[in-house]
Design an enzyme around this catalytic site. Sequence first.
Site, PDB file in Angstrom:
ATOM      1  N   PRO A  11       0.793  -1.221   0.000  1.00  0.00           N
ATOM      2  CA  PRO A  11       0.000   0.000   0.000  1.00  0.00           C
ATOM      3  C   PRO A  11       0.828   1.276   0.000  1.00  0.00           C
ATOM      4  O   PRO A  11       1.860   1.365   0.667  1.00  0.00           O
ATOM      5  CB  PRO A  11      -0.818  -0.109   1.293  1.00  0.00           C
ATOM      6  N   GLU A  99      12.844  -9.260   2.138  1.00  0.00           N
ATOM      7  CA  GLU A  99      12.020  -8.124   2.558  1.00  0.00           C
ATOM      8  C   GLU A  99      12.778  -6.827   2.280  1.00  0.00           C
ATOM      9  O   GLU A  99      13.966  -6.723   2.600  1.00  0.00           O
ATOM     10  CB  GLU A  99      11.758  -8.267   4.063  1.00  0.00           C
TER      11      GLU A  99
HETATM   12  C1  DHK Z   1       6.919   1.688   3.327  1.00  0.00           C
HETATM   13  C2  DHK Z   1       5.766   2.028   3.961  1.00  0.00           C
HETATM   14  O1  DHK Z   1       4.677   2.345   3.278  1.00  0.00           O
HETATM   15  C3  DHK Z   1       5.687   2.107   5.422  1.00  0.00           C
HETATM   16  O2  DHK Z   1       4.413   1.828   5.922  1.00  0.00           O
HETATM   17  C4  DHK Z   1       6.723   1.217   6.098  1.00  0.00           C
HETATM   18  C5  DHK Z   1       8.103   1.184   4.038  1.00  0.00           C
HETATM   19  C6  DHK Z   1       8.107   1.471   5.523  1.00  0.00           C
HETATM   20  C7  DHK Z   1       9.385   1.583   3.332  1.00  0.00           C
HETATM   21  O3  DHK Z   1      10.253   2.222   3.927  1.00  0.00           O
HETATM   22  O4  DHK Z   1       9.533   1.237   2.148  1.00  0.00           O
HETATM   23  O5  DHK Z   1       6.726   1.466   7.489  1.00  0.00           O
END
Ligand code: DHK
Length: 148
Positions: A11, A99
């Site tokens: 998202p 990840e």
């Molecule tokens: C991306 C998001 O949308 C956050 O909700 C995560 C992550 C971190 C990122 O750093 O790519 O906490």
Amino acid sequence: MPLSVLILNGPNLNLLGTRQPEVYGTTTLADIERDCRSKAETLGFEIEFRQSNGEGALIDLIHAARGRHAGLILNAGAYTHTSIALMDAISSVELPTVEVHLSNIHRREPFRHQSYISKVALGQICGFGAFGYQMALDALAHHLRRPA
Ligand code: DHK
């Protein structure tokens, strides 16, 4: 037959480039996809690059990856910190998973320090912006060619 990798984005990552650039940088998701495609070519990988804002849609994409892809690179966005369902989906398909996060989630709010994805991933790459996706492709190539 080249190995295929699914690169899955969760998202709000469709908004990269304009979304909080001080946190996530100015690189767009289309830029990341383009760079992943050229990196994948050098590694001899095929890639499928997808984004969804929906938890269920992400789970469906992970299920569909079984038997079609050799590995998964996942930036699950905020679902990282909440989704037991995504964690279970990865366990269910048994795909080696890297990840990725653009930001260093461990330097941010405490609620971002927890990752359900880490519990089933080979490892986590965070804090290197869009370059993290390139690192993830290298990590997956290393793992797939020389499984532990
Ligand atoms: C991306 C998001 O949308 C956050 O909700 C995560 C992550 C971190 C990122 O750093 O790519 O906490």
